[in-house]
Design a protein around this motif. Structure first.
Motif, PDB file in Angstrom:
ATOM      1  N   ILE A  31       0.850  -1.187   0.000  1.00  0.00           N
ATOM      2  CA  ILE A  31       0.000   0.000   0.000  1.00  0.00           C
ATOM      3  C   ILE A  31       0.881   1.230   0.000  1.00  0.00           C
ATOM      4  O   ILE A  31       1.780   1.341   0.844  1.00  0.00           O
ATOM      5  CB  ILE A  31      -0.948   0.034   1.215  1.00  0.00           C
ATOM      6  N   ASN A  32       0.606   2.142  -0.898  1.00  0.00           N
ATOM      7  CA  ASN A  32       1.350   3.402  -0.973  1.00  0.00           C
ATOM      8  C   ASN A  32       0.603   4.432  -0.119  1.00  0.00           C
ATOM      9  O   ASN A  32       0.465   4.260   1.075  1.00  0.00           O
ATOM     10  CB  ASN A  32       1.491   3.825  -2.418  1.00  0.00           C
ATOM     11  N   ASP A  33       0.112   5.479  -0.722  1.00  0.00           N
ATOM     12  CA  ASP A  33      -0.617   6.496   0.033  1.00  0.00           C
ATOM     13  C   ASP A  33      -1.991   5.995   0.472  1.00  0.00           C
ATOM     14  O   ASP A  33      -2.630   5.200  -0.216  1.00  0.00           O
ATOM     15  CB  ASP A  33      -0.817   7.751  -0.816  1.00  0.00           C
ATOM     16  N   MET A  34      -2.421   6.495   1.617  1.00  0.00           N
ATOM     17  CA  MET A  34      -3.799   6.299   2.096  1.00  0.00           C
ATOM     18  C   MET A  34      -4.361   7.664   2.455  1.00  0.00           C
ATOM     19  O   MET A  34      -3.604   8.590   2.760  1.00  0.00           O
ATOM     20  CB  MET A  34      -3.846   5.371   3.313  1.00  0.00           C
ATOM     21  N   GLY A  35      -5.675   7.789   2.398  1.00  0.00           N
ATOM     22  CA  GLY A  35      -6.226   9.098   2.681  1.00  0.00           C
ATOM     23  C   GLY A  35      -7.708   9.086   2.954  1.00  0.00           C
ATOM     24  O   GLY A  35      -8.372   8.046   2.858  1.00  0.00           O
ATOM     25  N   TRP A  36      -8.184  10.260   3.328  1.00  0.00           N
ATOM     26  CA  TRP A  36      -9.607  10.475   3.574  1.00  0.00           C
ATOM     27  C   TRP A  36     -10.097  11.619   2.704  1.00  0.00           C
ATOM     28  O   TRP A  36      -9.428  12.651   2.569  1.00  0.00           O
ATOM     29  CB  TRP A  36      -9.847  10.816   5.040  1.00  0.00           C
ATOM     30  N   TYR A  37     -11.273  11.417   2.145  1.00  0.00           N
ATOM     31  CA  TYR A  37     -11.959  12.421   1.350  1.00  0.00           C
ATOM     32  C   TYR A  37     -13.376  12.538   1.897  1.00  0.00           C
ATOM     33  O   TYR A  37     -13.839  11.644   2.602  1.00  0.00           O
ATOM     34  CB  TYR A  37     -11.996  12.014  -0.127  1.00  0.00           C
ATOM     35  N   ARG A  38     -14.039  13.645   1.559  1.00  0.00           N
ATOM     36  CA  ARG A  38     -15.418  13.780   2.005  1.00  0.00           C
ATOM     37  C   ARG A  38     -16.265  14.424   0.919  1.00  0.00           C
ATOM     38  O   ARG A  38     -15.753  15.146   0.058  1.00  0.00           O
ATOM     39  CB  ARG A  38     -15.496  14.605   3.294  1.00  0.00           C
ATOM     40  N   GLN A  39     -17.558  14.142   0.998  1.00  0.00           N
ATOM     41  CA  GLN A  39     -18.487  14.701   0.027  1.00  0.00           C
ATOM     42  C   GLN A  39     -19.779  15.084   0.733  1.00  0.00           C
ATOM     43  O   GLN A  39     -20.474  14.225   1.285  1.00  0.00           O
ATOM     44  CB  GLN A  39     -18.772  13.707  -1.093  1.00  0.00           C
ATOM     45  N   ALA A  40     -20.076  16.365   0.707  1.00  0.00           N
ATOM     46  CA  ALA A  40     -21.321  16.866   1.269  1.00  0.00           C
ATOM     47  C   ALA A  40     -22.390  16.881   0.173  1.00  0.00           C
ATOM     48  O   ALA A  40     -22.061  16.927  -1.020  1.00  0.00           O
ATOM     49  CB  ALA A  40     -21.116  18.273   1.824  1.00  0.00           C
ATOM     50  N   PRO A  41     -23.661  16.841   0.535  1.00  0.00           N
ATOM     51  CA  PRO A  41     -24.731  16.838  -0.468  1.00  0.00           C
ATOM     52  C   PRO A  41     -24.619  18.026  -1.410  1.00  0.00           C
ATOM     53  O   PRO A  41     -24.438  19.168  -0.978  1.00  0.00           O
ATOM     54  CB  PRO A  41     -25.998  16.930   0.390  1.00  0.00           C
ATOM     55  N   LYS A  43     -22.230  18.766  -3.358  1.00  0.00           N
ATOM     56  CA  LYS A  43     -20.863  19.251  -3.554  1.00  0.00           C
ATOM     57  C   LYS A  43     -19.973  18.144  -4.104  1.00  0.00           C
ATOM     58  O   LYS A  43     -20.294  16.964  -4.012  1.00  0.00           O
ATOM     59  CB  LYS A  43     -20.285  19.774  -2.243  1.00  0.00           C
ATOM     60  N   GLN A  44     -18.825  18.537  -4.643  1.00  0.00           N
ATOM     61  CA  GLN A  44     -17.870  17.567  -5.151  1.00  0.00           C
ATOM     62  C   GLN A  44     -17.085  16.935  -4.006  1.00  0.00           C
ATOM     63  O   GLN A  44     -16.944  17.533  -2.929  1.00  0.00           O
ATOM     64  CB  GLN A  44     -16.902  18.248  -6.118  1.00  0.00           C
ATOM     65  N   ARG A  45     -16.578  15.743  -4.254  1.00  0.00           N
ATOM     66  CA  ARG A  45     -15.724  15.093  -3.272  1.00  0.00           C
ATOM     67  C   ARG A  45     -14.435  15.895  -3.126  1.00  0.00           C
ATOM     68  O   ARG A  45     -13.845  16.330  -4.117  1.00  0.00           O
ATOM     69  CB  ARG A  45     -15.421  13.659  -3.698  1.00  0.00           C
ATOM     70  N   GLU A  46     -13.993  16.076  -1.885  1.00  0.00           N
ATOM     71  CA  GLU A  46     -12.792  16.868  -1.640  1.00  0.00           C
ATOM     72  C   GLU A  46     -11.833  16.154  -0.712  1.00  0.00           C
ATOM     73  O   GLU A  46     -12.229  15.357   0.132  1.00  0.00           O
ATOM     74  CB  GLU A  46     -13.165  18.226  -1.029  1.00  0.00           C
ATOM     75  N   LEU A  47     -10.562  16.488  -0.870  1.00  0.00           N
ATOM     76  CA  LEU A  47      -9.518  15.918  -0.023  1.00  0.00           C
ATOM     77  C   LEU A  47      -9.652  16.423   1.409  1.00  0.00           C
ATOM     78  O   LEU A  47      -9.924  17.603   1.643  1.00  0.00           O
ATOM     79  CB  LEU A  47      -8.148  16.324  -0.568  1.00  0.00           C
ATOM     80  N   VAL A  48      -9.466  15.525   2.353  1.00  0.00           N
ATOM     81  CA  VAL A  48      -9.358  15.914   3.754  1.00  0.00           C
ATOM     82  C   VAL A  48      -7.905  15.792   4.205  1.00  0.00           C
ATOM     83  O   VAL A  48      -7.317  16.751   4.698  1.00  0.00           O
ATOM     84  CB  VAL A  48     -10.262  15.046   4.646  1.00  0.00           C
ATOM     85  N   ALA A  49      -7.328  14.601   4.049  1.00  0.00           N
ATOM     86  CA  ALA A  49      -5.951  14.377   4.459  1.00  0.00           C
ATOM     87  C   ALA A  49      -5.422  13.113   3.800  1.00  0.00           C
ATOM     88  O   ALA A  49      -6.188  12.198   3.501  1.00  0.00           O
ATOM     89  CB  ALA A  49      -5.858  14.243   5.986  1.00  0.00           C
ATOM     90  N   ASN A  58      -0.485  15.200   4.612  1.00  0.00           N
ATOM     91  CA  ASN A  58      -0.932  16.373   3.866  1.00  0.00           C
ATOM     92  C   ASN A  58      -2.380  16.625   4.260  1.00  0.00           C
ATOM     93  O   ASN A  58      -3.189  15.683   4.330  1.00  0.00           O
ATOM     94  CB  ASN A  58      -0.843  16.115   2.360  1.00  0.00           C
ATOM     95  N   TYR A  59      -2.717  17.885   4.560  1.00  0.00           N
ATOM     96  CA  TYR A  59      -4.061  18.220   5.023  1.00  0.00           C
ATOM     97  C   TYR A  59      -4.673  19.322   4.174  1.00  0.00           C
ATOM     98  O   TYR A  59      -3.988  20.259   3.743  1.00  0.00           O
ATOM     99  CB  TYR A  59      -4.030  18.709   6.472  1.00  0.00           C
ATOM    100  N   ALA A  60      -5.977  19.249   4.002  1.00  0.00           N
ATOM    101  CA  ALA A  60      -6.714  20.385   3.468  1.00  0.00           C
ATOM    102  C   ALA A  60      -6.678  21.503   4.504  1.00  0.00           C
ATOM    103  O   ALA A  60      -6.570  21.255   5.713  1.00  0.00           O
ATOM    104  CB  ALA A  60      -8.156  19.983   3.177  1.00  0.00           C
ATOM    105  N   ASP A  61      -6.768  22.731   4.036  1.00  0.00           N
ATOM    106  CA  ASP A  61      -6.731  23.866   4.961  1.00  0.00           C
ATOM    107  C   ASP A  61      -7.824  23.746   6.018  1.00  0.00           C
ATOM    108  O   ASP A  61      -7.623  24.109   7.186  1.00  0.00           O
ATOM    109  CB  ASP A  61      -6.879  25.182   4.195  1.00  0.00           C
ATOM    110  N   SER A  62      -8.977  23.218   5.620  1.00  0.00           N
ATOM    111  CA  SER A  62     -10.104  23.109   6.544  1.00  0.00           C
ATOM    112  C   SER A  62      -9.852  22.103   7.666  1.00  0.00           C
ATOM    113  O   SER A  62     -10.524  22.130   8.691  1.00  0.00           O
ATOM    114  CB  SER A  62     -11.370  22.713   5.783  1.00  0.00           C
ATOM    115  N   ALA A  63      -8.874  21.207   7.450  1.00  0.00           N
ATOM    116  CA  ALA A  63      -8.596  20.159   8.424  1.00  0.00           C
ATOM    117  C   ALA A  63      -7.390  20.474   9.311  1.00  0.00           C
ATOM    118  O   ALA A  63      -7.243  19.874  10.385  1.00  0.00           O
ATOM    119  CB  ALA A  63      -8.352  18.838   7.708  1.00  0.00           C
ATOM    120  N   LYS A  64      -6.565  21.372   8.877  1.00  0.00           N
ATOM    121  CA  LYS A  64      -5.335  21.666   9.624  1.00  0.00           C
ATOM    122  C   LYS A  64      -5.642  22.162  11.035  1.00  0.00           C
ATOM    123  O   LYS A  64      -6.491  23.031  11.234  1.00  0.00           O
ATOM    124  CB  LYS A  64      -4.513  22.724   8.875  1.00  0.00           C
ATOM    125  N   GLY A  65      -4.938  21.575  12.001  1.00  0.00           N
ATOM    126  CA  GLY A  65      -5.105  21.989  13.387  1.00  0.00           C
ATOM    127  C   GLY A  65      -6.258  21.322  14.111  1.00  0.00           C
ATOM    128  O   GLY A  65      -6.357  21.425  15.333  1.00  0.00           O
TER     129      GLY A  65
END
Length: 121
Positions: A31-41, A43-49, A58-65
């Motif tokens: 397994i190389n990279d693993m990650g989480w994405y999310r999709q709100a009703p 809206k398009q699917r977006e990267l979380v981390a 690597n984090y989306a700005d909305s997830a940092k901190g």
């Protein structure tokens, strides 16, 4: 065949926390990279981390901190600790992994079925 199974979603109040887990199983060579994405009703699917096999994140700005991604390579599992959740975090969360199966020459992306996270105000 490779499967990704997520768990840990649910309903939480504004400011609360949740921990998502995603376990990969099947005929996995690497397994190389693993990650989480999310999709709100609506809206398009977006990267979380994302996290590499070596642990680089690597984090989306909305997830940092607020969110922390981690993985256990021995268990082929990736986690997402989400703190200080907001109503804007409400979405279906999808696990992704770039996997080389024993039967394949190449890495390819696999997705989980999604787990719902709802943050109430």
């Amino acid at each position: 065949q490779v499967q990704l199974v997520e768990s840990g979603g649910g309903l939480v109040e504004d400011g609360g926390s949740l921990r998502l887990s995603c376990a990969a199983s099947g005929s996995i060579f690497s397994i190389n990279d693993m990650g989480w994405y999310r999709q709100a009703p609506g809206k398009q699917r977006e990267l979380v981390a994302t996290i590499s096999s070596a642990g680089s994140t690597n984090y989306a700005d909305s997830a940092k901190g607020r969110f922390t991604i981690s993985r256990d390579n021995a268990k082929n599992t990736v986690y997402l600790q989400m703190n200080s959740l907001k109503p804007g975090d409400t979405a279906a969360y999808y696990c992704n992994a770039r996997v080389k199966a024993y039967s394949s020459k190449y890495y390819r992306d696999y997705w989980g079925q999604g787990t719902q996270v709802t943050v109430s105000s």
